[in-house]
Scaffold this active site. Structure first.
Site, PDB file in Angstrom:
ATOM      1  N   GLN A  60      20.100  74.468  24.851  1.00  0.00           N
ATOM      2  CA  GLN A  60      20.113  73.793  26.150  1.00  0.00           C
ATOM      3  C   GLN A  60      18.900  74.209  26.977  1.00  0.00           C
ATOM      4  OE1 GLN A  60      23.312  74.662  29.116  1.00  0.00           O
ATOM      5  NE2 GLN A  60      23.948  72.568  28.690  1.00  0.00           N
ATOM      6  N   HIS A  80      33.256  67.751  19.345  1.00  0.00           N
ATOM      7  CA  HIS A  80      32.200  68.702  19.011  1.00  0.00           C
ATOM      8  C   HIS A  80      32.311  69.164  17.561  1.00  0.00           C
ATOM      9  CE1 HIS A  80      32.470  68.938  23.403  1.00  0.00           C
ATOM     10  NE2 HIS A  80      31.264  69.466  23.415  1.00  0.00           N
ATOM     11  N   ARG A  82      32.354  73.751  34.676  1.00  0.00           N
ATOM     12  CA  ARG A  82      33.071  74.350  33.555  1.00  0.00           C
ATOM     13  C   ARG A  82      34.157  75.279  34.108  1.00  0.00           C
ATOM     14  NH1 ARG A  82      30.898  74.530  28.349  1.00  0.00           N
ATOM     15  NH2 ARG A  82      32.786  75.739  27.970  1.00  0.00           N
ATOM     16  N   LYS A 126      31.493  61.231  24.287  1.00  0.00           N
ATOM     17  CA  LYS A 126      30.504  62.303  24.069  1.00  0.00           C
ATOM     18  C   LYS A 126      30.721  62.895  22.686  1.00  0.00           C
ATOM     19  CE  LYS A 126      29.426  66.933  25.861  1.00  0.00           C
ATOM     20  NZ  LYS A 126      29.916  67.971  26.812  1.00  0.00           N
ATOM     21  N   GLU A 148      28.292  69.347  35.766  1.00  0.00           N
ATOM     22  CA  GLU A 148      29.524  69.553  35.011  1.00  0.00           C
ATOM     23  C   GLU A 148      30.090  70.890  35.460  1.00  0.00           C
ATOM     24  OE1 GLU A 148      31.020  69.961  30.367  1.00  0.00           O
ATOM     25  OE2 GLU A 148      29.186  70.990  31.000  1.00  0.00           O
ATOM     26  N   ARG A 190      18.520  66.202  22.656  1.00  0.00           N
ATOM     27  CA  ARG A 190      18.923  66.388  24.057  1.00  0.00           C
ATOM     28  C   ARG A 190      17.968  65.654  24.992  1.00  0.00           C
ATOM     29  NH1 ARG A 190      22.506  70.384  25.476  1.00  0.00           N
ATOM     30  NH2 ARG A 190      23.170  71.872  23.878  1.00  0.00           N
ATOM     31  N   ARG A 219      37.533  73.656  28.906  1.00  0.00           N
ATOM     32  CA  ARG A 219      37.467  73.746  27.456  1.00  0.00           C
ATOM     33  C   ARG A 219      38.237  74.964  26.943  1.00  0.00           C
ATOM     34  NH1 ARG A 219      35.420  69.463  26.112  1.00  0.00           N
ATOM     35  NH2 ARG A 219      33.244  69.746  26.670  1.00  0.00           N
TER      36      ARG A 219
END
Length: 226
Positions: A211, A122, A35, A148, A33, A187, A63
């Protein structure tokens, strides 16, 4: 089927973007991904150009600050960049449900470009009731079958409850898990007990709370197979 891992690349130096992505693949990532919100706005085009070689295995994300990201330009500027990202035809473009809900022309543009999108949502404070999440998924599937939902777990029970949502995701490619230390189990297990096409990991430093690194995640999955 082996669990797939997508590594979040949060790098503000454009020359390092592709290098970090390649490092992620070496360590066991299946996808990355990018960012782009970590890149300075005046460097965004150079950043997009720099990762063209890996776009087929990349999720492009830009984002805004109010969505937990770092892009601090106007919303119109951000939408313009999402258009440019879509034109590159990456594997997926991450678009927040709020953004696509409030901009009909954005959904139409993605359709015209035939660029697959990952519609995301989110909650940085809690894990809502499962029926609310089910309602969100019903709305999200209008725009894409890649969805997601990321919440914040206050307890392990939140994570386990969230994993139950996968039972009602027929026809979707859902990525559903929780942030925070209590969310780690979700996760890991979202690709095992759920049908998530991939889960997220970091290269080294965590990009989001709870994470794991790609090395940690890949080691865990390898042990599960043994």
């Amino acid at each position: 089927m082996a669990a797939k891992i997508c590594v979040s690349i949060a790098e503000d130096k454009v020359p390092l973007l592709e290098k970090q992505a390649e490092r992620a693949f070496e360590l066991g990532a299946d996808y990355v991904e990018i960012r782009f919100d970590f890149v300075r706005p005046d460097q965004l085009q150079a950043a997009i150009d720099s990762v063209k070689g890996i776009k087929g295995k990349a999720v492009f994300t830009l984002r805004s600050k109010n969505q937990g990201g770092r892009f601090d330009g106007s919303e119109q500027e951000r939408l313009g960049w999402l258009h440019r990202m879509a034109e590159q035809k990456p594997m997926l473009v991450d678009v927040e449900l709020d953004s696509i809900r409030e901009n009909d022309s954005l959904a139409n543009f993605f359709d015209e470009q035939k660029t697959p999108i990952l519609v995301s949502w989110h909650d940085f404070n809690q894990t809502p009731p499962n029926d609310k999440i089910a309602d969100l998924l019903s709305e999200m599937r209008i725009y894409s079958n890649y969805v997601k939902v990321v919440t914040t777990a206050k307890s392990v029970q939140d994570s386990l409850r969230l994993l139950e949502v996968y039972e009602n995701t027929i026809g979707l490619h859902p990525v559903i898990f929780a942030m925070g230390e209590a969310g780690v189990v979700s996760r890991i297990l979202c690709t095992v007990v759920g049908n998530a096409p991939f889960t997220y990991a970091s290269l080294e430093s965590a990009v989001a709370p709870g994470q794991l690194t790609v090395k940690q995640m890949r080691a865990l999955y390898n042990r599960m197979k043994a």
